[in-house]
Design an enzyme around this catalytic site. Sequence first.
Site, PDB file in Angstrom:
ATOM      1  CD  GLU A  99       6.539  -5.746   2.250  1.00 59.23           C
ATOM      2  OE1 GLU A  99       6.772  -4.519   2.148  1.00 59.23           O
ATOM      3  OE2 GLU A  99       5.550  -6.301   1.718  1.00 59.23           O
ATOM      4  NE  ARG A 140       3.194 -11.197  -2.598  1.00 59.43           N
ATOM      5  CZ  ARG A 140       3.699 -10.175  -3.252  1.00 59.43           C
ATOM      6  NH1 ARG A 140       4.394 -10.370  -4.355  1.00 59.43           N
ATOM      7  NH2 ARG A 140       3.536  -8.946  -2.816  1.00 59.43           N
ATOM      8  CE  LYS A 169       1.926  -2.609  -0.543  1.00 60.73           C
ATOM      9  NZ  LYS A 169       2.362  -4.010  -0.459  1.00 60.73           N
TER      10      LYS A 169
HETATM   11  C1  3PG Z   1       3.798  -5.729  -3.415  1.00 63.96           C
HETATM   12  O1  3PG Z   1       3.865  -6.840  -2.969  1.00 63.96           O
HETATM   13  O2  3PG Z   1       3.731  -4.735  -2.685  1.00 63.96           O
HETATM   14  C2  3PG Z   1       3.812  -5.548  -4.895  1.00 63.96           C
HETATM   15  O3  3PG Z   1       3.651  -6.748  -5.554  1.00 63.96           O
HETATM   16  C3  3PG Z   1       5.074  -4.915  -5.334  1.00 63.96           C
HETATM   17  O4  3PG Z   1       4.924  -4.442  -6.620  1.00 63.96           O
HETATM   18  P1  3PG Z   1       6.162  -4.407  -7.614  1.00 63.96           P
HETATM   19  O5  3PG Z   1       6.488  -5.835  -7.916  1.00 63.96           O
HETATM   20  O6  3PG Z   1       5.674  -3.635  -8.817  1.00 63.96           O
HETATM   21  O7  3PG Z   1       7.325  -3.729  -6.938  1.00 63.96           O
END
Ligand code: 3PG
Length: 205
Positions: free
Chosen positions: A34, A38, A122
């Site tokens: 994924e 960002r 999710k």
């Molecule tokens: C996301 O984008 O789904 C979250 O920021 C992921 O969270 P994590 O950095 O704790 O894995």
Amino acid sequence: MKSAPLVPLIQADDPETAVATAQALVAGGLTVLEVVLRTDSALACVNEIATQVPDAIVGAGTVLSAEHARDSLDSGAQFIVSPGLYQPVVEAAQQSGVPIFPGVATASEVQTAWNLGLRTLKFFPAGQAGGVPMLKALASVFRDIQFMPTGGVSADNLADYLALHAVIACGGSWLTPAAAIADGDFDTVTRLAEEACEIARQIRG
Ligand code: 3PG
């Protein structure tokens, strides 16, 4: 996701780094990737992985609008992930026949998603939204929903999440540490992927 129940997040500033990260993850056994929208070059990163890393199934994450969804699909995204549940994003993906995994954290959101025809969601932010106990509670009611917990998942708690039948896969950024990638240390990415695959194998066989 059933072959490797892990979805690493890729946040890259340039397509070359994204491709190198994707290759390191694939080398470690992870093929469902994924790319989070960002960074300014996120769509270019999706496109480069889609064309340069044929063994990867690349999707776009942090998709906030229908326009983001359409742009992601135009760039080669094979699935869409959102932090929350927003019907126009869901519909944009459904109209294109592409899997969409919107984020949910409450029973109401799961119910809304279920009524939009979705069965794989999710669970975000997993740790802060109640973690394994919350997932157990949701799964006991929504019997045909599968969850992808993301947010606060790591090698330390991965086994606890994967032990739940309702969990199709876990997502997270722990597999792609920013410091290692900035150093060009892609061996670390491969090692983390292998470690996570081994945990998954121990739990799922
Ligand atoms: C996301 O984008 O789904 C979250 O920021 C992921 O969270 P994590 O950095 O704790 O894995």
